[in-house]
Design a protein around this motif. Structure first.
Motif, PDB file in Angstrom:
ATOM      1  N   LEU A 215       0.839  -1.199   0.000  1.00  0.00           N
ATOM      2  CA  LEU A 215       0.000   0.000   0.000  1.00  0.00           C
ATOM      3  C   LEU A 215       0.874   1.249   0.000  1.00  0.00           C
ATOM      4  O   LEU A 215       0.633   2.186  -0.773  1.00  0.00           O
ATOM      5  CB  LEU A 215      -0.927  -0.002   1.206  1.00  0.00           C
ATOM      6  N   SER A 216       1.881   1.264   0.849  1.00  0.00           N
ATOM      7  CA  SER A 216       2.775   2.413   0.932  1.00  0.00           C
ATOM      8  C   SER A 216       3.422   2.706  -0.417  1.00  0.00           C
ATOM      9  O   SER A 216       3.493   3.863  -0.854  1.00  0.00           O
ATOM     10  CB  SER A 216       3.862   2.141   1.978  1.00  0.00           C
ATOM     11  N   ASN A 217       3.865   1.666  -1.101  1.00  0.00           N
ATOM     12  CA  ASN A 217       4.534   1.844  -2.399  1.00  0.00           C
ATOM     13  C   ASN A 217       3.588   2.339  -3.488  1.00  0.00           C
ATOM     14  O   ASN A 217       4.044   2.878  -4.504  1.00  0.00           O
ATOM     15  CB  ASN A 217       5.186   0.537  -2.837  1.00  0.00           C
ATOM     16  N   SER A 218       2.301   2.148  -3.291  1.00  0.00           N
ATOM     17  CA  SER A 218       1.330   2.561  -4.300  1.00  0.00           C
ATOM     18  C   SER A 218       0.921   4.023  -4.181  1.00  0.00           C
ATOM     19  O   SER A 218       0.277   4.564  -5.082  1.00  0.00           O
ATOM     20  CB  SER A 218       0.071   1.687  -4.207  1.00  0.00           C
ATOM     21  N   LEU A 219       1.274   4.668  -3.071  1.00  0.00           N
ATOM     22  CA  LEU A 219       0.827   6.036  -2.827  1.00  0.00           C
ATOM     23  C   LEU A 219       1.698   7.037  -3.578  1.00  0.00           C
ATOM     24  O   LEU A 219       2.866   6.777  -3.879  1.00  0.00           O
ATOM     25  CB  LEU A 219       0.841   6.339  -1.332  1.00  0.00           C
ATOM     26  N   ILE A 220       1.141   8.209  -3.851  1.00  0.00           N
ATOM     27  CA  ILE A 220       1.856   9.219  -4.635  1.00  0.00           C
ATOM     28  C   ILE A 220       2.614  10.198  -3.749  1.00  0.00           C
ATOM     29  O   ILE A 220       3.330  11.057  -4.252  1.00  0.00           O
ATOM     30  CB  ILE A 220       0.881   9.982  -5.557  1.00  0.00           C
ATOM     31  N   THR A 221       2.462  10.086  -2.435  1.00  0.00           N
ATOM     32  CA  THR A 221       3.177  10.953  -1.504  1.00  0.00           C
ATOM     33  C   THR A 221       4.070  10.097  -0.615  1.00  0.00           C
ATOM     34  O   THR A 221       4.047   8.864  -0.680  1.00  0.00           O
ATOM     35  CB  THR A 221       2.187  11.745  -0.630  1.00  0.00           C
ATOM     36  N   ARG A 222       4.846  10.741   0.237  1.00  0.00           N
ATOM     37  CA  ARG A 222       5.693  10.000   1.175  1.00  0.00           C
ATOM     38  C   ARG A 222       4.818   9.208   2.143  1.00  0.00           C
ATOM     39  O   ARG A 222       3.781   9.689   2.612  1.00  0.00           O
ATOM     40  CB  ARG A 222       6.582  10.951   1.963  1.00  0.00           C
ATOM     41  N   ALA A 223       5.271   8.001   2.470  1.00  0.00           N
ATOM     42  CA  ALA A 223       4.527   7.169   3.410  1.00  0.00           C
ATOM     43  C   ALA A 223       5.493   6.260   4.145  1.00  0.00           C
ATOM     44  O   ALA A 223       6.512   5.833   3.585  1.00  0.00           O
ATOM     45  CB  ALA A 223       3.472   6.340   2.686  1.00  0.00           C
ATOM     46  N   ILE A 224       5.192   5.989   5.396  1.00  0.00           N
ATOM     47  CA  ILE A 224       5.933   4.983   6.151  1.00  0.00           C
ATOM     48  C   ILE A 224       4.939   3.977   6.702  1.00  0.00           C
ATOM     49  O   ILE A 224       3.736   4.261   6.808  1.00  0.00           O
ATOM     50  CB  ILE A 224       6.753   5.602   7.300  1.00  0.00           C
ATOM     51  N   THR A 225       5.432   2.802   7.040  1.00  0.00           N
ATOM     52  CA  THR A 225       4.596   1.772   7.647  1.00  0.00           C
ATOM     53  C   THR A 225       5.101   1.514   9.060  1.00  0.00           C
ATOM     54  O   THR A 225       6.313   1.472   9.297  1.00  0.00           O
ATOM     55  CB  THR A 225       4.632   0.468   6.833  1.00  0.00           C
ATOM     56  N   VAL A 226       4.186   1.353   9.991  1.00  0.00           N
ATOM     57  CA  VAL A 226       4.547   1.157  11.393  1.00  0.00           C
ATOM     58  C   VAL A 226       3.742  -0.008  11.958  1.00  0.00           C
ATOM     59  O   VAL A 226       2.500   0.005  11.928  1.00  0.00           O
ATOM     60  CB  VAL A 226       4.279   2.420  12.233  1.00  0.00           C
ATOM     61  N   CYS A 227       4.458  -0.994  12.474  1.00  0.00           N
ATOM     62  CA  CYS A 227       3.797  -2.105  13.160  1.00  0.00           C
ATOM     63  C   CYS A 227       3.548  -1.703  14.604  1.00  0.00           C
ATOM     64  O   CYS A 227       4.494  -1.464  15.370  1.00  0.00           O
ATOM     65  CB  CYS A 227       4.674  -3.359  13.097  1.00  0.00           C
ATOM     66  N   ALA A 228       2.296  -1.590  14.973  1.00  0.00           N
ATOM     67  CA  ALA A 228       1.931  -1.214  16.341  1.00  0.00           C
ATOM     68  C   ALA A 228       0.526  -1.724  16.615  1.00  0.00           C
ATOM     69  O   ALA A 228      -0.405  -1.431  15.862  1.00  0.00           O
ATOM     70  CB  ALA A 228       1.992   0.299  16.527  1.00  0.00           C
ATOM     71  N   ASP A 229       0.379  -2.481  17.670  1.00  0.00           N
ATOM     72  CA  ASP A 229      -0.922  -3.026  18.064  1.00  0.00           C
ATOM     73  C   ASP A 229      -1.652  -1.973  18.897  1.00  0.00           C
ATOM     74  O   ASP A 229      -1.289  -1.716  20.049  1.00  0.00           O
ATOM     75  CB  ASP A 229      -0.723  -4.314  18.863  1.00  0.00           C
ATOM     76  N   ILE A 230      -2.668  -1.362  18.314  1.00  0.00           N
ATOM     77  CA  ILE A 230      -3.374  -0.266  18.987  1.00  0.00           C
ATOM     78  C   ILE A 230      -4.197  -0.771  20.168  1.00  0.00           C
ATOM     79  O   ILE A 230      -4.586   0.013  21.037  1.00  0.00           O
ATOM     80  CB  ILE A 230      -4.257   0.499  17.977  1.00  0.00           C
ATOM     81  N   SER A 231      -4.442  -2.070  20.252  1.00  0.00           N
ATOM     82  CA  SER A 231      -5.178  -2.614  21.399  1.00  0.00           C
ATOM     83  C   SER A 231      -4.294  -2.798  22.622  1.00  0.00           C
ATOM     84  O   SER A 231      -4.797  -3.083  23.710  1.00  0.00           O
ATOM     85  CB  SER A 231      -5.820  -3.955  21.028  1.00  0.00           C
TER      86      SER A 231
END
Length: 269
Positions: free
Chosen positions: A66-82
């Motif tokens: 998904l990040s690679n498909s975006l037209i702007t800067r994006a990062i991915t973060v693994c974090a369990d919000i629960s």
């Protein structure tokens, strides 16, 4: 006296062709699939840099794609919000990369549909910890880093919080918490943090989760969908994402405390 052919002047601002959210940074919890992914795509299309969140390492390839498909800067973060630590981890990584946060979308949530007698403490803990506590902790964590200029908090609620459907005791209750959070924060936070706080309440939406439920479930849902005035179908994730994008726009600066229902009229409060 002769009339002038010159056009009358106007004070109405003409929207620019440039991306309206250029330079902004958005955190979207639970955003590697479903409505969250659609929101990431929508905000990126408006020029916004995006922090994509996923809860477990197994979902990293999906988040990166998904990040690679975006037209702007994006990062991915693994974090369990629960979890207790997950919300702060997500904010820390966002600030480390971008130095600020302009937009927070509290999207991460899970649902369960069971008779009251069959809902357990395990269900209670998983739904309350993610849908309720996760929204609470993530919002707390982001406040010190809000840009204080046209910043936005958008909570993804649900029509279940007000329509009160059968089989959704815990889920509807947690979304009721989110509904109340939105009302409280819309009064409390703007004077301190220069933000607006709103919610979007989707109706049934065709996400991967719904699609995986199978044909029998969809047949069971159809009588409900048939009551939708706009059309007998589920929403598409990008239709919900557009509502979020609208609330994030600089020109939405006077909209605060709104619960924007995006259900095709299935629920009208």
């Amino acid at each position: 006296m002769t009339s002038s052919s010159k056009p009358l002047s106007t004070s109405i601002a003409i929207p620019q062709a440039l991306p309206t959210l250029a330079g902004k940074v958005a955190i979207i919890s639970g955003s590697c699939s479903g409505i969250g992914a659609a929101i990431a795509i929508e905000l990126s299309s408006r020029g916004c840099n995006v922090v994509i969140n996923y809860p477990s390492p197994s979902l990293q390839p999906q988040a990166v794609a998904l990040s690679n498909s975006l037209i702007t800067r994006a990062i991915t973060v693994c974090a369990d919000i629960s979890s207790i630590e997950g919300p702060q981890t997500l904010v820390n990584e966002a600030v480390k990369e971008f130095g600020k946060v302009d937009i927070l979308v509290n999207n991460a949530a899970i649902a369960i549909n069971l008779p009251l007698e069959e809902q357990t403490m395990e269900h209670w803990d998983s739904l309350v910890n993610l849908n309720g506590r996760g929204t609470f902790l993530l919002t707390q964590a982001v406040l010190p880093h809000l840009s204080r200029k046209e910043s936005r908090i958008v909570n993804i609620d649900s029509i279940s919080s007000r329509a009160a459907p059968a089989l959704q005791t815990i889920y509807a209750g947690t979304k009721g918490m989110v509904d109340s959070f939105t009302r409280c924060w819309a009064k409390e936070l703007p004077p301190k943090y220069g933000c607006t706080v709103n919610a979007v309440s989707p109706g049934p939406t065709m996400t991967e989760g719904f699609a995986a439920a199978g044909e029998p479930f969809m047949k069971m849902m159809q009588p409900v969908l048939d009551q939708t005035p706009v059309g007998p179908r589920m929403a598409k994730p990008d239709e919900i994402a557009f509502a979020v994008g609208f609330l994030c726009e600089p020109r939405a600066s006077w909209i605060n405390g709104l619960n924007l229902t995006a259900s095709g009229g299935l629920f009208i409060d």
